[in-house]
Enzyme design. Structure first.
Site, PDB file in Angstrom:
ATOM      1  CG  HIS A  91      -1.668   1.275   1.415  1.00 51.60           C
ATOM      2  ND1 HIS A  91      -2.647   1.710   0.536  1.00 51.60           N
ATOM      3  CD2 HIS A  91      -1.586   2.237   2.376  1.00 51.60           C
ATOM      4  CE1 HIS A  91      -3.141   2.863   0.954  1.00 51.60           C
ATOM      5  NE2 HIS A  91      -2.504   3.203   2.065  1.00 51.60           N
ATOM      6  NE  ARG A 132       6.889   9.920  -1.564  1.00 57.52           N
ATOM      7  CZ  ARG A 132       5.898   9.453  -0.804  1.00 57.52           C
ATOM      8  NH1 ARG A 132       4.917  10.253  -0.449  1.00 57.52           N
ATOM      9  NH2 ARG A 132       5.884   8.188  -0.406  1.00 57.52           N
ATOM     10  CD  GLN A 186      -5.396  11.087   3.161  1.00 51.66           C
ATOM     11  OE1 GLN A 186      -6.330  10.453   2.678  1.00 51.66           O
ATOM     12  NE2 GLN A 186      -4.352  10.499   3.687  1.00 51.66           N
TER      13      GLN A 186
END
Length: 415
Positions: free
Chosen positions: A132, A141, A239
């Site tokens: 995950h 990234r 988030q």
């Protein structure tokens, strides 16, 4: 000892076998909350069982069994709680058991109301699946920097919101939040457009520690009472905008759901296995001996309103890179105290294949593709009136131990 030895009928594929004996809090028509044990499709009322005197030699105050939470029972210690399990197993396989003398000891699960089984004073959520963490890192990234430099050196986690943890079956409103739309110059306020589930389990702390005390990794399992299924809901768009620099906040605190039955670590003992090899070598306080992972099958289904469910993910707890003993040892290594009933989330549990990913974020790769359901509809994230269902069980030879399910529906936002 097998299910066939039990005088209560137990279906072959029942999560609640004679080997399980999980604890929960239930009520019936008289609304009194009390401790029960799931066996087959029935609930054994421990408050009424205690009145027979079969626990008298354990010197347990009978009011423990009529408490609205499991905490006082768990606080008795594993010697007594496991002795209760063993006595119940003995009675349920004894053709002459006093419990066969009346039907008032049993209640059909479908006729009971289940309640939050533990008073959760504190909640911590970890980030311990390497699959995950890698998937999320690649998305945001790139593959060169998928894992942050600290990830393989310590169990990453954050302190969550205990007050918004609720029981399976309670619907939850789509959260409102502040988000930054793509190419926008300023944030907007409105319903989250990217509500997601996270397939997790949680472990329940079974012993208190004092502030300043640490838990040695060799003793950590003595502090873990049992496990539940956990759906750690997330609002991905909220988030993404809010998490820098301090991490999860409102995107996580609107709701988390747990399954109603706490499966003890003793029941899960047959399913211990070795975990992934940890490289580089961890620091001494995180070095452990023995098999600390568990082979627990997990699945997630989406059930649209007025349609059948579609299983969209099948994973397994065995993939976890950081185990529970390491999580607890790390959590307390600075002297942070823990309490009976504290909940520790595993973090999203993803496997190695695309059909084993534990969140919509991964299954749709950030919304770039869709999950197709049995009714032909497609999902990138969770729609209003969708019900998300998680299940978990372990099987070895003739032994099956399961958690039942945790389910919840997402209702439209109430802006």
């Amino acid at each position: 000892m097998t299910n066939s030895n039990c005088w209560i009928p137990i279906a072959e594929n029942s999560d609640f076998s004679i080997h399980n004996i999980p604890f929960g809090i239930f009520s019936d028509s008289d609304t009194t909350k009390r401790i029960g044990i799931a066996i087959g499709d029935q609930i054994l009322d421990l408050a009424k069982v205690a009145e027979t005197g079969i626990f008298d030699d354990l010197n347990i105050d009978k009011t423990v069994f009529t408490n609205e939470f499991l905490n006082p029972f768990i606080d008795l210690g594993k010697a007594k709680t496991n002795a209760v399990r063993q006595k119940i197993q003995k009675e349920l396989t004894d053709a002459n058991s006093i419990l066969k003398e009346g039907t008032h000891f049993l209640l059909a699960q479908k006729e009971a109301t289940m309640h939050l089984p533990i008073f959760i004073r504190d909640y911590t959520d970890f980030y311990s699946s390497i699959e995950h963490a890698t998937n999320v890192g690649v998305m945001f990234r790139g593959p060169e920097n998928a894992l942050m430099p600290n990830w393989k050196h310590l169990p990453v986690g954050y302190h969550g919101r205990a007050s918004s943890i609720t029981i399976s079956g309670h619907d939850v409103r789509r959260p409102m939040g502040q988000t930054m739309p793509p190419d926008a110059e300023k944030p907007v306020y409105g319903p989250s457009k990217r509500v997601d589930f996270e397939l997790e389990t949680g472990f329940v702390v079974g012993k208190n520690t004092q502030l300043g005390e640490t838990v040695n990794i060799s003793d950590a399992e003595d502090y873990i009472f049992g496990k539940v299924l956990l759906n750690d809901w997330s609002a991905r768009d909220v988030q993404k905008w809010e998490y820098i620099p301090l991490g999860p906040f409102l995107a996580k605190s609107f709701a988390s759901h747990i399954s109603p039955w706490v499966v003890t670590m003793e029941a899960l003992a047959p399913f211990r296995i070795e975990g992934p090899k940890q490289e580089p070598e961890v620091l001494p306080y995180l070095v452990f001996e023995g098999a600390k992972n568990y082979d627990i099958n997990l699945e997630v289904a989406i059930e649209p309103e007025n349609a059948s469910e579609t299983v969209i993910s099948r994973s397994n707890f065995k993939y976890m890179y950081w185990n529970m003993a390491q999580q607890l040892a790390h959590h307390t290594m600075n002297g942070c105290n823990v309490h009976v009933g504290d909940l520790m989330g595993s973090g999203t549990i993803s496997g190695k294949s695309e059909d084993s990913y534990g969140s919509m974020l991964e299954l749709t790769w950030g919304g770039k593709k869709s999950v197709v359901l049995n009714d032909g509809s497609e999902r990138k994230f969770i729609n209003d009136n969708d019900t998300v269902i998680m299940r978990g069980h372990a099987v070895k030879d003739s032994i099956r131990v399961g958690f039942g399910e945790v389910r919840a529906k997402i209702l439209p936002a109430k802006g």
